[in-house]
Design a protein around this motif. Structure first.
Motif, PDB file in Angstrom:
ATOM      1  N   ASN A  63      35.731  53.507  38.263  1.00 57.32           N
ATOM      2  CA  ASN A  63      36.053  53.297  36.656  1.00 57.32           C
ATOM      3  C   ASN A  63      34.735  53.133  35.793  1.00 57.32           C
ATOM      4  N   TYR A  92      39.765  42.361  36.045  1.00 55.23           N
ATOM      5  CA  TYR A  92      40.146  43.968  35.443  1.00 55.23           C
ATOM      6  C   TYR A  92      41.597  43.912  35.823  1.00 55.23           C
ATOM      7  N   ASP A  94      43.288  46.928  35.875  1.00 51.16           N
ATOM      8  CA  ASP A  94      43.621  48.009  36.472  1.00 51.16           C
ATOM      9  C   ASP A  94      43.011  47.946  37.854  1.00 51.16           C
ATOM     10  N   TYR A  95      42.411  46.894  38.404  1.00 51.49           N
ATOM     11  CA  TYR A  95      42.251  46.579  39.795  1.00 51.49           C
ATOM     12  C   TYR A  95      42.936  45.552  40.339  1.00 51.49           C
ATOM     13  N   PRO A 120      46.967  53.767  33.885  1.00 55.81           N
ATOM     14  CA  PRO A 120      46.036  52.593  33.958  1.00 55.81           C
ATOM     15  C   PRO A 120      46.024  52.247  32.282  1.00 55.81           C
ATOM     16  N   SER A 121      45.715  50.846  32.255  1.00 51.65           N
ATOM     17  CA  SER A 121      45.621  50.365  30.850  1.00 51.65           C
ATOM     18  C   SER A 121      44.402  50.786  30.197  1.00 51.65           C
ATOM     19  N   ASN A 122      43.282  50.564  31.030  1.00 54.53           N
ATOM     20  CA  ASN A 122      41.942  50.814  30.381  1.00 54.53           C
ATOM     21  C   ASN A 122      40.989  51.665  31.091  1.00 54.53           C
ATOM     22  N   LYS A 126      43.912  53.594  38.381  1.00 56.40           N
ATOM     23  CA  LYS A 126      44.300  52.099  38.739  1.00 56.40           C
ATOM     24  C   LYS A 126      44.181  52.110  40.282  1.00 56.40           C
ATOM     25  N   HIS A 154      46.451  59.045  39.218  1.00 55.09           N
ATOM     26  CA  HIS A 154      45.642  57.927  38.500  1.00 55.09           C
ATOM     27  C   HIS A 154      45.676  56.810  39.385  1.00 55.09           C
TER      28      HIS A 154
END
Length: 575
Positions: A63, A92, A94-95, A120-122, A126, A154
């Motif tokens: 990421n 974070y 997405d982690y 994933p958001s950012n 993910k 993703h």
């Protein structure tokens, strides 16, 4: 003000900082550089070797967007972008790290996988990190099978466990598995030196070795113990302070123990155990350290170059490797490792440790196998030779003549053990070893001029253990008497019993019996009339005679007629 623990402040944040796991770093680095990424990884290994750390570094690599926000997936995350900083800080979005020990049910797994379908958001991916995945229930494993095999593009899964044997094969087959190695002691010592130098804490190299050994391959444990040692020492981390903190044993005590065993000094062994008890040392760790030291001694006996010069005890290991035989080193090691579980059964640990040391002394090879009596204490021994039994002549006269016959085809027998190579193909079997050049004097000795009855002779010799087993599995092939001594050639079908030590002790016993030097040569071949076979035949005949006498007994016959009784087959034993 509190400080962050060393294990947290010195957690690696990139692949180059990761120690001891080069095989994993190489595979992941190449995969990231080439863009050939799997969707699920499984990291296995003991505690504190870097499973969670690698997961976080991998999540950053997937990421990372670079300091300028335009970076791509890389094997060298910048550590400065928002993704890298937030993953290091544990926030974070997405982690997702999940502890399977506390979220092990199918409901928790279903809730987790339900969110996996969303983008994933950012971040770019993910990433789901499931720690101690072996704690999941079977229903939870089944619930994640399909998603783990074909997740959305993703989503990446990272699984970590200390017990991969408990993971179903259906899960293992869907992951790339990496086995993380335990940290070797030199690597831990080197890293601790770097850490303490950066923390401006003075230390002794010996103290760091003790900490590294106590960590048992875990870098996290080593750093945690170092934190404790810094607080305990309140200054320079010394070897003495670390040993007092851990309750471990100084190598000097182990050297004293082994020297006492070499000198057969029972009083010194008891004194060392007493002193260790007064200092409240851990006897379990003492046996563990002794086993480790004996392993190094055994290795030095076989491969001398295995002893490294930078070991503090290198000189003592080389010296003790020449003091003990290979058999003694192996026996002491076996007693050390088998005595550790027995400490909990002893009245107290000191008693159990003392008995382990005395057991090493009592069962030392050659200590009581040839009829000698030993007195242990103060480092002195007294041996009294047992004279040959005066009844051996009468036993020899009544023994089976077949026991003295040579082998049917001596030429077909091949030498099993020899002290030197044969000069010619037709040379006689070489002497394995001989008895002492001057045999102990005996009040009554047998005549060696005539070929003996080997069966009665082996039964009369005061030998025990492996020497007795060897004697009972042999048959006399040749007997040559001369003023210089006797040369006896015996044949056996079990050459593995004919070690140099066993043959030598058998020769010593014969030398005492005949009052002159006796040399024994062992050859391998088929044996028809060994001492053991003759004894078994005699015992079988006695049993058969006893069964016939029982069957002919009038009282037994009356019981059989009136009550239908039967003698159980095999239950009759000769008196």
């Amino acid at each position: 003000m509190t400080t962050l623990a060393l294990a947290r402040s010195w957690r690696p944040k990139s692949f180059p900082e990761l120690l001891g796991q080069d095989h994993v770093v190489k595979a992941l680095t190449h995969a990231l550089d080439q863009g050939r990424l799997h969707h699920a990884w499984l990291f296995t290994g003991t505690r504190g070797v870097g499973k969670t750390t690698i997961a976080r570094i991998l999540a950053k690599a997937l990421n990372c967007i670079g300091p300028d926000g335009q970076g791509k997936m890389t094997s060298q995350p910048c550590g400065k972008c928002a993704a890298c900083l937030e993953i290091d800080a544990g926030r974070y979005v997405d982690y997702i790290e999940m502890d399977a020990a506390s979220n092990r049910g199918v409901d928790e797994m279903a809730q987790l996988l339900e969110k996996a379908s969303y983008a994933p958001s950012n971040g770019r991916f993910k990433v789901y990190m499931i720690d101690e995945v072996h704690m999941l229930t079977n229903h939870a494993f089944n619930a994640m099978l399909k998603t783990l095999e074909e997740p959305p593009e993703h989503v990446k899964f990272i699984l970590a466990t200390t017990d991969p044997q408990k993971i179903p094969v259906t899960i293992l087959s869907r992951c790339l598995q990496f086995n993380l190695k335990q940290m070797p002691v030199p690597l831990i010592v080197e890293h601790l030196q770097t850490v303490l130098a950066a923390e401006k804490v003075e230390s002794e190299i010996g103290a760091l070795r003790v900490l590294a050994k106590a960590a048992q391959g875990s870098m996290r444990d080593a750093l945690s113990l170092t934190d404790q040692a810094i607080a305990y020492a309140a200054g320079t981390v010394t070897q003495e302070s670390v040993r007092n903190m851990l309750g471990t044993l100084d190598d000097a005590y182990l050297i004293q123990v082994l020297d006492a065993l070499a000198n057969k000094d029972g009083a010194a062994l008891v004194a060392v155990a007493q002193e260790m008890g007064e200092r409240s040392m851990s006897f379990s760790l003492a046996l563990q350290d002794m086993a480790s030291l004996l392993q190094k001694i055994a290795s030095a006996q076989v491969v001398p170059e295995s002893v490294l010069d930078d070991w503090p005890e290198a000189a003592e290991i080389r010296r003790l490797a020449t003091v003990f035989t290979k058999e003694e080193a192996q026996l002491f090691y076996q007693i050390a490792i088998t005595s550790r579980p027995d400490l909990s059964l002893a009245p107290d640990e000191q008693t159990g440790f003392s008995m382990a040391l005395l057991r090493m002394l009592a069962f030392r090879p050659g200590s009581a196998g040839s009829g000698s009596n030993q007195t242990v204490g103060g480092g002195s021994t007294a041996a009294a030779s047992t004279p040959a039994s005066t009844q051996s002549t009468s036993k020899s006269a009544s023994a089976t003549p077949a026991a003295a016959k040579p082998a049917a085809n001596p030429a077909s027998a091949k030498p099993a053990v020899s002290s030197a190579a044969a000069a010619t193909p037709a040379a006689a079997p070489k002497v394995v070893t001989s008895a002492a050049t001057s045999a102990p004097t005996s009040p009554a000795v047998a005549s060696s001029s005539e070929r003996p009855d080997w069966h009665s002779l082996m039964r009369a010799l005061p030998v025990r253990g492996l020497v007795q087993q060897l004697a009972h599995q042999t048959e006399l092939q040749d007997w040559m008497d001369s003023p210089q001594g006797v040369k006896a050639t015996v044949i056996t079908s079990l050459p593995q019993l004919a070690s140099v030590d066993s043959v030598g002790r058998l020769g010593e016993a014969l030398s005492v019996y005949y009052g002159k030097k006796v040399q024994i040569a062992i050859v391998e071949g088929a044996v028809e009339k060994t001492v053991a076979k003759i004894d078994a035949q005699v015992q079988s005949e006695k049993r058969q005679n006893a069964e016939e006498r029982i069957a002919a007994d009038p009282f037994v016959q009356q019981l059989e007629r009136e009550f239908g009784a039967k003698v159980v087959s095999g239950s009759v034993r000769p008196a």
